[in-house]
Design a protein around this motif. Sequence first.
Motif, PDB file in Angstrom:
ATOM      1  N   GLU A  29       0.841  -1.207   0.000  1.00  0.00           N
ATOM      2  CA  GLU A  29       0.000   0.000   0.000  1.00  0.00           C
ATOM      3  C   GLU A  29       0.868   1.245   0.000  1.00  0.00           C
ATOM      4  O   GLU A  29       1.983   1.239   0.552  1.00  0.00           O
ATOM      5  CB  GLU A  29      -0.893   0.014   1.253  1.00  0.00           C
ATOM      6  CG  GLU A  29      -0.087   0.264   2.506  1.00  0.00           C
ATOM      7  CD  GLU A  29      -0.869   0.159   3.795  1.00  0.00           C
ATOM      8  OE1 GLU A  29      -1.701  -0.741   3.924  1.00  0.00           O
ATOM      9  OE2 GLU A  29      -0.609   0.991   4.683  1.00  0.00           O
ATOM     10  N   HIS A  31       2.665   4.635   0.824  1.00  0.00           N
ATOM     11  CA  HIS A  31       3.148   5.217   2.081  1.00  0.00           C
ATOM     12  C   HIS A  31       3.574   6.670   1.866  1.00  0.00           C
ATOM     13  O   HIS A  31       4.663   7.087   2.286  1.00  0.00           O
ATOM     14  CB  HIS A  31       4.297   4.390   2.651  1.00  0.00           C
ATOM     15  CG  HIS A  31       3.832   3.277   3.534  1.00  0.00           C
ATOM     16  ND1 HIS A  31       3.221   2.152   3.032  1.00  0.00           N
ATOM     17  CD2 HIS A  31       3.841   3.109   4.883  1.00  0.00           C
ATOM     18  CE1 HIS A  31       2.884   1.361   4.033  1.00  0.00           C
ATOM     19  NE2 HIS A  31       3.246   1.916   5.166  1.00  0.00           N
ATOM     20  N   THR A  39       6.535  -0.972   2.361  1.00  0.00           N
ATOM     21  CA  THR A  39       7.031  -0.683   3.719  1.00  0.00           C
ATOM     22  C   THR A  39       6.579  -1.696   4.773  1.00  0.00           C
ATOM     23  O   THR A  39       7.393  -2.214   5.538  1.00  0.00           O
ATOM     24  CB  THR A  39       6.565   0.738   4.151  1.00  0.00           C
ATOM     25  OG1 THR A  39       7.139   1.691   3.266  1.00  0.00           O
ATOM     26  CG2 THR A  39       6.979   1.058   5.583  1.00  0.00           C
ATOM     27  N   ASP A  40       5.275  -1.998   4.806  1.00  0.00           N
ATOM     28  CA  ASP A  40       4.748  -2.784   5.921  1.00  0.00           C
ATOM     29  C   ASP A  40       5.209  -4.240   5.921  1.00  0.00           C
ATOM     30  O   ASP A  40       5.367  -4.840   6.989  1.00  0.00           O
ATOM     31  CB  ASP A  40       3.215  -2.729   5.926  1.00  0.00           C
ATOM     32  CG  ASP A  40       2.707  -1.335   6.222  1.00  0.00           C
ATOM     33  OD1 ASP A  40       3.516  -0.455   6.567  1.00  0.00           O
ATOM     34  OD2 ASP A  40       1.487  -1.120   6.097  1.00  0.00           O
ATOM     35  N   GLY A 109       3.235  -5.642  10.382  1.00  0.00           N
ATOM     36  CA  GLY A 109       3.721  -4.304  10.022  1.00  0.00           C
ATOM     37  C   GLY A 109       2.621  -3.332   9.628  1.00  0.00           C
ATOM     38  O   GLY A 109       2.918  -2.227   9.213  1.00  0.00           O
ATOM     39  N   HIS A 159       0.693   7.010   9.784  1.00  0.00           N
ATOM     40  CA  HIS A 159       0.927   6.241   8.548  1.00  0.00           C
ATOM     41  C   HIS A 159       2.051   6.915   7.780  1.00  0.00           C
ATOM     42  O   HIS A 159       2.106   8.136   7.727  1.00  0.00           O
ATOM     43  CB  HIS A 159      -0.349   6.200   7.692  1.00  0.00           C
ATOM     44  CG  HIS A 159      -0.155   5.463   6.405  1.00  0.00           C
ATOM     45  ND1 HIS A 159       0.128   4.109   6.351  1.00  0.00           N
ATOM     46  CD2 HIS A 159      -0.153   5.890   5.119  1.00  0.00           C
ATOM     47  CE1 HIS A 159       0.278   3.751   5.089  1.00  0.00           C
ATOM     48  NE2 HIS A 159       0.117   4.806   4.323  1.00  0.00           N
ATOM     49  N   GLU A 164       8.693   3.678  10.708  1.00  0.00           N
ATOM     50  CA  GLU A 164       8.668   2.617   9.685  1.00  0.00           C
ATOM     51  C   GLU A 164       9.484   3.020   8.451  1.00  0.00           C
ATOM     52  O   GLU A 164      10.152   2.193   7.838  1.00  0.00           O
ATOM     53  CB  GLU A 164       7.232   2.213   9.313  1.00  0.00           C
ATOM     54  CG  GLU A 164       6.392   3.298   8.683  1.00  0.00           C
ATOM     55  CD  GLU A 164       5.000   2.798   8.289  1.00  0.00           C
ATOM     56  OE1 GLU A 164       4.756   1.581   8.233  1.00  0.00           O
ATOM     57  OE2 GLU A 164       4.133   3.659   8.016  1.00  0.00           O
TER      58      GLU A 164
END
Length: 239
Positions: A29, A31, A39-40, A109, A159, A164
């Motif tokens: 998704e 970021h 990223t997650d 994450g 977010h 992160e």
Amino acid sequence: MELAKTTWTYVEEYLKRSQTLIIPIGSTEQHGPTALIGTDYITATKIAQEVGENLGLLVAPSLNYGMANHHLGFPGSASLNPSTYIKVHLELLEGWISQGFKNFVYINGHGGNIMPLNCAISELKRSDNESKVSIFNWWHLPSVREYEEKHFGDENGHHATCGEVSLTMFTEPEAFKQIESKSFKIEPKSHHWPLSPKEMKIYHPDGRMLSNPGLSTAKHGENLLELSVNEISEKIKSF
Ligand code: NI
């Protein structure tokens, strides 16, 4: 040890000494304009692999798609509905349980996964079985929160957080060579939740949520990785 890089005979032997499987989960998704779509799952996978190495535990391949419906207005984002996500986990867990795995440690994450994953575990635990499931949302770990509060304060956000993004800067230096870092102003907005893809773009037009990823650095990422791996490893050892 990565499950994907072993053989079934290795796993058969492993199950005689341990019935624990670490499962990293993330999302594909957006970021924001200055951070990676992966990223997650990149963060969850890296933490899971290091915890696995630390404790000699098997680490499953990451589930790289998550529940991210509100991000679908941004090109490249992908999402599973909550109902699908619950089924995916139930079916994966049921398969591993049938082979003798009993303890599942999720390293997550992505915030959107928490609700449907908990639903999946509740469905799994409806029947009497010996399986034990624990979930670590790494950015909720006390040592991580304390570090982020100290270094990023209110600019960490919800977010595309400084934390992160820092972790991915540490693990993916090549990708960040193509991205120009910049600072963002934070404009708090109150709104209902969850948001539709269209609403998400109205309230958070560039995809960040109250974060200034301009504060992110690879060094912070290295520190956050170490804190996460240590804290999760200690908690698993105490089970
Ligand atoms: Ni994220």
